[in-house]
Write a protein that holds these residues in place. Structure first.
Motif, mmCIF file in Angstrom:
data_model
loop_
_atom_site.group_PDB
_atom_site.id
_atom_site.type_symbol
_atom_site.label_atom_id
_atom_site.label_comp_id
_atom_site.label_asym_id
_atom_site.label_seq_id
_atom_site.Cartn_x
_atom_site.Cartn_y
_atom_site.Cartn_z
ATOM 1 N N GLU A 177 0.823 -1.206 0.000
ATOM 2 C CA GLU A 177 0.000 0.000 0.000
ATOM 3 C C GLU A 177 0.860 1.260 0.000
ATOM 4 O OE1 GLU A 177 -3.338 -0.026 -0.273
ATOM 5 O OE2 GLU A 177 -3.107 -2.193 -0.468
ATOM 6 N N ASP A 211 -0.922 4.829 -1.425
ATOM 7 C CA ASP A 211 -1.915 5.909 -1.515
ATOM 8 C C ASP A 211 -2.919 5.865 -0.365
ATOM 9 O OD1 ASP A 211 -0.922 6.997 -3.968
ATOM 10 O OD2 ASP A 211 -1.802 5.291 -5.011
ATOM 11 N N SER A 212 -3.222 4.666 0.133
ATOM 12 C CA SER A 212 -4.236 4.547 1.179
ATOM 13 C C SER A 212 -3.676 4.733 2.590
ATOM 14 C CB SER A 212 -4.910 3.167 1.095
ATOM 15 O OG SER A 212 -3.977 2.131 1.370
ATOM 16 N N GLU A 224 6.178 11.117 1.269
ATOM 17 C CA GLU A 224 5.408 12.340 1.487
ATOM 18 C C GLU A 224 4.836 12.401 2.903
ATOM 19 O OE1 GLU A 224 2.459 12.455 -1.548
ATOM 20 O OE2 GLU A 224 3.903 12.735 -3.189
ATOM 21 N N SER A 225 4.743 11.248 3.570
ATOM 22 C CA SER A 225 4.216 11.204 4.935
ATOM 23 C C SER A 225 5.324 11.279 5.992
ATOM 24 C CB SER A 225 3.394 9.923 5.143
ATOM 25 O OG SER A 225 2.256 9.914 4.295
ATOM 26 N N ARG A 281 7.476 4.589 -7.383
ATOM 27 C CA ARG A 281 6.307 5.441 -7.191
ATOM 28 C C ARG A 281 5.743 5.281 -5.791
ATOM 29 N NH1 ARG A 281 1.223 5.872 -6.553
ATOM 30 N NH2 ARG A 281 0.950 3.634 -6.424
ATOM 31 N N ARG A 282 5.598 4.038 -5.324
ATOM 32 C CA ARG A 282 5.065 3.822 -3.971
ATOM 33 C C ARG A 282 6.006 4.407 -2.921
ATOM 34 N NH1 ARG A 282 4.585 -1.116 -2.020
ATOM 35 N NH2 ARG A 282 5.445 -2.356 -3.714
ATOM 36 N N THR A 305 5.547 8.131 -2.791
ATOM 37 C CA THR A 305 4.281 8.475 -2.135
ATOM 38 C C THR A 305 4.410 8.339 -0.623
ATOM 39 O OG1 THR A 305 3.002 7.768 -4.066
ATOM 40 C CG2 THR A 305 1.827 7.906 -1.969
#
Length: 494
Positions: A147, A149-150, A179-180, A172-173, A176
Motif C-alpha cells: 500500500e 496511496d491509502s 510524502e508522509s 512510485r510507492r 508516495t
C-alpha cells in the motif's frame, strides 16, 4: 449534343480536365518542395553532428560538454535573430539551475528484537541516503505491505516503514510514502540478485534540484532477512495480511538502526532561453522547449564509454532550432515566442521544473507549449504521435492542423505512456497547456526498436538518424505555431 470525339480529342480533353483538377486541388499544408526538404535535412544533420560530437562529451550537466552546448545554443539563437528570453539583464540567455549531485558512499542497517541484535549478511542489504548523511537509531517499525496511496500519515510519520517490493523496486510507492515523512523506508526484495540490481541502479551519481533536496533514507533487504528477524510464522502472517483488501499498517515488534552516507557536490547548470518578440504586446506567449542534456560517460570501462545522444536529444534540439529560424524568417508574429533549452531532463525534468519555479514569463501568459524530444526515428509519412491528447484546450487546433497536413494520428494509448516522461509534464502540472507531437511516438512499432537497442546507450549515434518523420513534424509545428501565435488564428478558452 456534341458529336463523338476522336481518340486524340478524348486524350486532349482528359489532359485539360486533369490540369484543371490539379490547378484547383489544394496542396496539404506543412509541405514543401523536395529541394527545401533537403535543405532542412542538411541543417538538421549539421546541428545533430555538432551536439552529438565527441567534443561535447555526451552533454552531461556540470561538465565541459555543458559549456560547449550552452555556447552553441546561444550562438545559434542569436544568429537566428532571437534576443535573450531570461528577462534578467544580469543573466542574459542563461537561467541558472541549481543542482546537487550525490553518490552512495557507505551504509549499514541493524535490527533489534527481543533483546537480540540482527545484522544482515553481506549482499543481503543496501542502505542509501539522498543527503550527505542519514542516521536513524532504534526506529519503530511498521509494515505497509504493497500500500501507499491509502496509508494515513499518522501511521508512518517518524517510523521505519517496511514495504514489499516489486519489479522496478517500486519507486512510485516509495515516493508516495516519503510524502508522509517516515524516518526511513525499507523495501523487501526477493534475493541477493535483487540487492545487486538495486546497488547498480542507485550506485551511480544522482542529480536533483538543490531546492528540493531532502535527506531521505532508503534500505533494501532480502526476504531472507525478514524471515531471520521475525521468524517464518510471523513473516508469513504479515504477507497474508497484505493481501486483505481492508489492510491497515501493522506495527512490527522490532526496531531498526540505519546509517547511510553519500558523497555530495553542488553545482550550477543552465537553461538557455531565447525570445522572438511578438508584434502585439500583452497578447500572451508560445513556448518551444526541448532538453539539451544527455548522459555523458554512461558506459565506463568499455570501448565506447560516451552516450552522445544523437536522437535523445540532439535531434529534438536541432528540430527546435531549425523551426526557430523559419519562424524568425516569417515573423513577426502577434505573440511572443520563447525558445527554452532545458538542462537535466534526464535526471527528472529538473530544468523544466526550475523554469516553472522561476519563469521568465508569467505561466498564465503561455497559451501553448510544444516539446521536442527524441524525434529522429520515423520515416517520412509516419503517423503523428500525440502525447498529451485530451489534456489541454489545444486538441481541436492540433487535430485540424494535422488533418489539413494529411497527418493521421498514431496510437493514443501508446503515446499516453510517455506523458509524464517528458518536459511538457512539468508544464502540465503547473497548469500550462503543453503537448508533445512526434512521429517517433506514433506506435510501439516505430519507437520500440530504438528503445530496445539504442536508448540511453552508446549506440545512439548520428549513423542511426532518420530525418523523414522529423521533417514532417517540423513543418507541422511551423504551421501550428504560426496559428497559435496569431491572435486571429487562436484564442485560448477563457
Amino acid at each position: 449534343m456534341m458529336g463523338r470525339l476522336s481518340g486524340r480529342g478524348r486524350l486532349f480533353l482528359i489532359c485539360c480536365v486533369s490540369l484543371c483538377i490539379a490547378g484547383c486541388a489544394r496542396a496539404p499544408i506543412a509541405s514543401v518542395p523536395t529541394a527545401e526538404r533537403e535543405l532542412i535535412a542538411a541543417n538538421l544533420m549539421r546541428d545533430i553532428e555538432v551536439l552529438a560530437s565527441p567534443e561535447f562529451g555526451g552533454r552531461k550537466p556540470g561538465t565541459d560538454g555543458e559549456v560547449r552546448t550552452v555556447e552553441f545554443l546561444i550562438d545559434e539563437m542569436q544568429a537566428a535573430g532571437l534576443v535573450s528570453g531570461t528577462n534578467d539583464p544580469g543573466s542574459a540567455w542563461r537561467a541558472p539551475v541549481e543542482l546537487v549531485a550525490s553518490i552512495p558512499d557507505a551504509g549499514t542497517i541493524e535490527f533489534e528484537r527481543n533483546g537480540r541484535d540482527i545484522v544482515p549478511e553481506q549482499g543481503q542489504a543496501a542502505v542509501l541516503t539522498s543527503g550527505r548523511r542519514g542516521l536513524i537509531e532504534d526506529g519503530e517499525m511498521v509494515f505497509v505491505g504493497s500500500e501507499a496511496d491509502s496509508i494515513v500519515a499518522e501511521d508512518v510519520t517518524g517510523k521505519v516503514v517496511v514495504m514489499l517490493g516489486e519489479p522496478g523496486v517500486s519507486p512510485r510507492r516509495r515516493a508516495t510514502l516519503f510524502e508522509s515523512s517516515p524516518a526511513a523506508i525499507i523495501t523487501v526484495v526477493d534475493d541477493t540478485s535483487s540487492i545487486e540490481a538495486v546497488s547498480r541502479a542507485y550506485g551511480r551519481e544522482r542529480i536533483g534540484l538543490a531546492s528540493e533536496e531532502q535527506n531521505q533514507v532508503s534500505a533494501f533487504v532480502t526476504n531472507q532477512v525478514m524471515l531471520g528477524l521475525l521468524g517464518e510464522d510471523r513473516w508469513q502472517s504479515l504477507l497474508g495480511a497484505a493481501q486483505d483488501e481492508n489492510f491497515v499498517p501493522i506495527p512490527i515488534s522490532a526496531t531498526a538502526s540505519l546509517d547511510a552516507r553519500s558523497q555530495r557536490r553542488e553545482f550550477t547548470s543552465y537553461n538557455v532561453i531565447g525570445l522572438l518578440p511578438g508584434a502585439v504586446r500583452g497578447s500572451g506567449a508560445v513556448m518551444l522547449l526541448g532538453h539539451w542534456d544527455h548522459l555523458g560517460d554512461c558506459a565506463p570501462d568499455t570501448p565506447e564509454p560516451i552516450c552522445t545522444g544523437a536522437v535523445d536529444n540532439a535531434s529534438g534540439i536541432a528540430v527546435m532550432l531549425e523551426l526557430t529560424r523559419r519562424l524568425a524568417a516569417s515573423g513577426p508574429h502577434d505573440r511572443d515566442i520563447y525558445v527554452l533549452a532545458t538542462s537535466a531532463e534526464e535526471s527528472g525534468l529538473l530544468g523544466a521544473k526550475a523554469f516553472i519555479a522561476q519563469p521568465s514569463v508569467a505561466l498564465e501568459d503561455i497559451v501553448a507549449a510544444f516539446n521536442f524530444d527524441t524525434v529522429a526515428i520515423a520515416p517520412a509519412g509516419t503517423a503523428l504521435g500525440f502525447v498529451g491528447e485530451g489534456r489541454t484546450a489545444l486538441d481541436e487546433t492540433i487535430k485540424q492542423t494535422a488533418a489539413e497536413a494529411r497527418r493521421e494520428l498514431g496510437n493514443k494509448e501508446f503515446a499516453e505512456q510517455f506523458v509524464r516522461r517528458q518536459d511538457g509534464w512539468a508544464f502540465l502540472e503547473a497548469g500550462v497547456p503543453a503537448v508533445f507531437l512526434s512521429s517517433a511516438f506514433a506506435s510501439e512499432i516505430v519507437l520500440g526498436p530504438y528503445l530496445a537497442d539504442r536508448y540511453h546507450r552508446p549506440g545512439d549515434k548520428v549513423e542511426g538518424i532518420e530525418l523523414g518523420g522529423a521533417i514532417d513534424d517540423l513543418l507541422l509545428h511551423e504551421e501550428l505555431v504560426r496559428r497559435v501565435a496569431s491572435l486571429a488564428g487562436y484564442q485560448p478558452a477563457p
